[in-house]
Design a protein around this motif. Sequence first.
Motif, PDB file in Angstrom:
ATOM      1  N   SER A   1       0.833  -1.196   0.000  1.00  0.00           N
ATOM      2  CA  SER A   1       0.000   0.000   0.000  1.00  0.00           C
ATOM      3  C   SER A   1       0.871   1.249   0.000  1.00  0.00           C
ATOM      4  O   SER A   1       2.066   1.205   0.270  1.00  0.00           O
ATOM      5  N   GLY A   2       0.258   2.372  -0.333  1.00  0.00           N
ATOM      6  CA  GLY A   2       0.975   3.642  -0.273  1.00  0.00           C
ATOM      7  C   GLY A   2       1.938   3.832  -1.425  1.00  0.00           C
ATOM      8  O   GLY A   2       1.642   3.486  -2.564  1.00  0.00           O
ATOM      9  N   ASN A   3       3.116   4.328  -1.120  1.00  0.00           N
ATOM     10  CA  ASN A   3       4.122   4.640  -2.131  1.00  0.00           C
ATOM     11  C   ASN A   3       5.063   3.466  -2.351  1.00  0.00           C
ATOM     12  O   ASN A   3       6.261   3.582  -2.137  1.00  0.00           O
ATOM     13  N   ALA A   4       4.520   2.354  -2.781  1.00  0.00           N
ATOM     14  CA  ALA A   4       5.330   1.153  -2.988  1.00  0.00           C
ATOM     15  C   ALA A   4       6.310   1.361  -4.136  1.00  0.00           C
ATOM     16  O   ALA A   4       6.011   2.022  -5.123  1.00  0.00           O
ATOM     17  N   GLN A   5       7.480   0.785  -3.991  1.00  0.00           N
ATOM     18  CA  GLN A   5       8.510   0.813  -5.020  1.00  0.00           C
ATOM     19  C   GLN A   5       8.358  -0.433  -5.894  1.00  0.00           C
ATOM     20  O   GLN A   5       7.773  -1.425  -5.470  1.00  0.00           O
TER      21      GLN A   5
ATOM     22  N   GLY B   1       8.949  -3.926  -7.250  1.00  0.00           N
ATOM     23  CA  GLY B   1       9.502  -5.090  -6.569  1.00  0.00           C
ATOM     24  C   GLY B   1       9.081  -5.215  -5.123  1.00  0.00           C
ATOM     25  O   GLY B   1       9.627  -6.021  -4.384  1.00  0.00           O
ATOM     26  N   GLU B   2       8.098  -4.438  -4.693  1.00  0.00           N
ATOM     27  CA  GLU B   2       7.696  -4.426  -3.282  1.00  0.00           C
ATOM     28  C   GLU B   2       6.253  -4.907  -3.146  1.00  0.00           C
ATOM     29  O   GLU B   2       5.384  -4.530  -3.921  1.00  0.00           O
ATOM     30  N   GLY B   3       6.012  -5.751  -2.151  1.00  0.00           N
ATOM     31  CA  GLY B   3       4.675  -6.238  -1.857  1.00  0.00           C
ATOM     32  C   GLY B   3       4.605  -6.691  -0.412  1.00  0.00           C
ATOM     33  O   GLY B   3       5.412  -6.272   0.427  1.00  0.00           O
ATOM     34  N   ARG B   4       3.632  -7.576  -0.124  1.00  0.00           N
ATOM     35  CA  ARG B   4       3.490  -8.131   1.222  1.00  0.00           C
ATOM     36  C   ARG B   4       3.089  -9.593   1.099  1.00  0.00           C
ATOM     37  O   ARG B   4       2.310  -9.961   0.222  1.00  0.00           O
ATOM     38  N   MET B   5       3.643 -10.415   1.992  1.00  0.00           N
ATOM     39  CA  MET B   5       3.241 -11.821   2.079  1.00  0.00           C
ATOM     40  C   MET B   5       3.110 -12.165   3.556  1.00  0.00           C
ATOM     41  O   MET B   5       4.000 -11.839   4.357  1.00  0.00           O
TER      42      MET B   5
ATOM     43  N   ALA C   1       7.577  -7.829   1.392  1.00  0.00           N
ATOM     44  CA  ALA C   1       8.144  -8.799   0.447  1.00  0.00           C
ATOM     45  C   ALA C   1       8.749  -8.036  -0.721  1.00  0.00           C
ATOM     46  O   ALA C   1       8.187  -7.045  -1.188  1.00  0.00           O
ATOM     47  N   TYR C   2       9.892  -8.524  -1.186  1.00  0.00           N
ATOM     48  CA  TYR C   2      10.614  -7.890  -2.282  1.00  0.00           C
ATOM     49  C   TYR C   2      11.095  -8.963  -3.247  1.00  0.00           C
ATOM     50  O   TYR C   2      11.231 -10.122  -2.871  1.00  0.00           O
ATOM     51  N   TYR C   3      11.362  -8.552  -4.473  1.00  0.00           N
ATOM     52  CA  TYR C   3      11.984  -9.471  -5.406  1.00  0.00           C
ATOM     53  C   TYR C   3      13.215  -8.831  -6.018  1.00  0.00           C
ATOM     54  O   TYR C   3      13.338  -7.613  -6.092  1.00  0.00           O
TER      55      TYR C   3
END
Length: 179
Positions: free
Chosen positions: A97-101, A103-107, A112-114
């Motif tokens: 949520s918000g200002n995600a970059q 490769g950014e998420g949540r698990m 979570a990043y890749y």
Amino acid sequence: LVRMDLADTIAQALDVAAINGTGASNEPLGLLHSGINSDTYTTSPDWDDLVNMEGDIAANSADAPGMKFLTTPAIAATLKTKAKDTGSGLFVWESASGNAQPGEGRMNGWPAYYSANVPTGYVLFGDWSQLVFGTWGTMELLADPYGSNFAKGSISIRAMMDCDFAVRHPQSFAEIHAS
């Protein structure tokens, strides 16, 4: 431009070594070779696999507030379309949520990043403050205008950096990979 390109190349090499360095031939020993919690999955990771990673760390009393996931872009793409369960409409990889970059998420409630620097098929989870990075000096740039390419009008530039990694508490990390 050259300095920035060399710094980016070194940064990529540091990421690869921090994650998967073998410790051989002056390469630092990376996280995957440091005795962390390890398990496998068959086709692709699922919700249960990710929850079990957290459980492995918690069983060692090594869970911490700042834990994060790291995986490959391909696994992240798969998990963005993989349902947590039947009928909920929720997916394993959720948008940040918000200002995600990129490769950014949540698990499982965690960031979570890749990264393409993660070996194919791997998912890592843990308290990344327990991966210690040390340097001796700074990145060194050396130019040799009198080298073997002088007749061609070329200048050789070399970048070097002395560094090492250490995993303070291997039990603070877990990884799963394809079997």
